[in-house]
Design an enzyme around this catalytic site. Structure first.
Site, short mmCIF file in Angstrom:
data_model
loop_
_atom_site.label_atom_id
_atom_site.label_comp_id
_atom_site.label_asym_id
_atom_site.label_seq_id
_atom_site.Cartn_x
_atom_site.Cartn_y
_atom_site.Cartn_z
N LYS A 114 6.90 9.01 -5.15
CA LYS A 114 5.73 10.59 -4.88
C LYS A 114 5.84 10.52 -3.40
CE LYS A 114 2.10 8.05 -5.31
NZ LYS A 114 2.02 6.71 -5.81
N VAL A 173 10.25 -2.23 -10.90
CA VAL A 173 9.51 -1.14 -11.64
C VAL A 173 11.14 -1.53 -12.03
CG1 VAL A 173 9.79 1.24 -12.08
CG2 VAL A 173 8.21 -0.27 -11.10
N GLU A 186 -4.38 -3.10 -4.51
CA GLU A 186 -3.15 -3.75 -3.82
C GLU A 186 -4.50 -4.82 -3.07
OE1 GLU A 186 0.07 -3.14 -3.83
OE2 GLU A 186 0.45 -1.90 -5.19
N GLY A 235 -4.98 -7.21 -10.90
CA GLY A 235 -3.60 -6.52 -10.37
C GLY A 235 -3.47 -5.21 -10.25
N GLY A 250 16.75 -0.21 -5.80
CA GLY A 250 15.46 -0.80 -5.29
C GLY A 250 15.36 -2.25 -6.98
N PHE A 251 15.51 -3.12 -6.55
CA PHE A 251 15.32 -4.07 -7.83
C PHE A 251 14.58 -4.45 -7.76
CE2 PHE A 251 17.40 -6.16 -11.15
CZ PHE A 251 17.61 -5.05 -12.48
N LYS A 280 -0.28 13.47 -4.95
CA LYS A 280 -0.11 13.39 -6.94
C LYS A 280 -0.02 15.64 -7.18
CE LYS A 280 -0.23 9.21 -9.03
NZ LYS A 280 -1.38 8.16 -9.48
#
Length: 354
Positions: free
Chosen positions: A128, A11, A212, A209, A7-8, A227
């Protein structure tokens, strides 16, 4: 320490920027020399170089073309591996797992964690799903293979809500954790205090921002429920199925409700509560009216906060950003430093996980 990034997106790129920015400090302060040797991203392609990739050049390529595969090739460069091939073949010490993952199934992050552990690699993730759904299985597997499992960023991003209770508050019995664990809903509730409707506040949150395009997970508190499950698993050692945690969102609240609470010297907050009594753990996620002198009543805007009710130290509150690219990137760095310390034999905390 060789790193493979699965993943790039925002984040992942923020984390790469932090590594570039802090390279000298990490070497001087921690003896930590980090090399990104591989990247695999479903949208941006994949690249591997055993000698490490030039981070500044890599980020420039992504900015310019939207692909890591535009990075200059050499005789040792390999392009086109999928995520599993990258995990298996990259010879990385640590897999940074920051893919877009379905929180309900934990995939593809869950599979990535399993494969990394099976091939002797540590994992640091901000996802998560895998931690909420398969905490025990994954931590046991990491221990079995003698590798590190870090997931500090899963609850409050770069604010260390998981490390603090187990390390800094060690020796206390934590009777309850109460938290504002979703910045979007806290921003909306704060905006409603100034007279905005929920719809207006949501639109503003989206424009800034914070929310979503599909804000369901935030508004219905599903995000917070996962969480709460992670906190129960990690702090109390008790597995709670996210689906079994009572969960109510903020969509039923009106401006009138907010004003009515204000008249009574109270505020509405979306709270996660996780409590322990004689080994029994209970968790709820729902909007609550709390007194204005409550520690959490003062937390406004897109900020997160958690209060640990401790038997020795009394209530301890931790507050900070619960989202943001740089902050979440920093949470990966927290875990990376701890992974390095553990590898060097200066292990902190219990077990080989976060």
């Amino acid at each position: 320490m060789k790193i493979a990034m699965i993943g790039f997106g925002g984040v992942g790129q923020s984390f790469a920027e932090i590594l570039e920015e802090k390279h000298q400090e990490l070497q001087q302060n921690y003896g930590l020399d980090v090399e990104i040797v591989a990247i695999s991203d479903v949208m941006k392609g994949s690249i591997f170089h055993p000698g490490g990739l030039n981070i500044a050049e890599l980020l420039e390529c992504v900015k310019r073309t939207g692909s890591v595969e535009s990075y200059p090739s050499s005789s040792q460069t390999i392009k086109g591996w999928n995520s599993i091939e990258t995990i298996e073949k990259s010879q990385a010490d640590v897999v940074i797992e920051v893919t877009y993952t379905d929180v309900k199934t934990g995939e593809p992050a869950l599979t990535h964690c399993h494969r990394a552990f099976e091939t002797g690699k540590s994992v640091i993730t901000t996802n998560k799903g895998p931690v909420a759904l398969a905490y025990q299985e994954l931590t046991e597997k990491a221990d079995h293979h003698g590798v590190f499992f870090g997931f500090e960023g899963t609850v409050m991003s770069g604010t260390p809500a998981l490390r603090l209770p187990l390390e800094t508050l060690a020796g206390n019995e934590i009777k309850e954790m109460r938290g504002i664990l979703n910045g979007t809903t806290n921003y909306i509730l704060t905006a409603m205090e100034s007279g905005m409707t929920l719809k207006q506040a949501l639109e503003k949150a989206q424009a800034l921002g914070y929310a979503e395009a599909d804000p369901t997970s935030d508004l219905e508190a599903y995000d917070v429920r996962y969480k709460a499950a992670i906190l129960s698993n990690h702090v109390y050692g008790v597995h709670l199925d996210p689906d079994e945690i009572f969960c109510a969102g903020i969509t039923g609240l009106s401006v009138e409700d907010i004003k009515e609470a204000e008249k009574a010297g109270e505020k509405w907050k979306l709270l996660a509560r996780i409590s322990q009594n004689n080994g029994n753990v209970k968790a709820t996620v729902r909007p609550e009216r709390i007194k204005e002198d409550d520690l959490l009543a003062r937390v406004s805007g897109a900020t997160n906060a958690i209060v640990y009710e401790c038997d020795l130290s009394g209530p301890i509150m931790l507050t900070g950003a619960g989202a943001g690219l740089k902050e979440t990137g920093f949470s990966l760095l927290i875990d990376l430093i701890h992974c390095h310390k553990q590898k060097q034999g200066t292990k902190i905390g219990g077990g080989s996980h976060s």
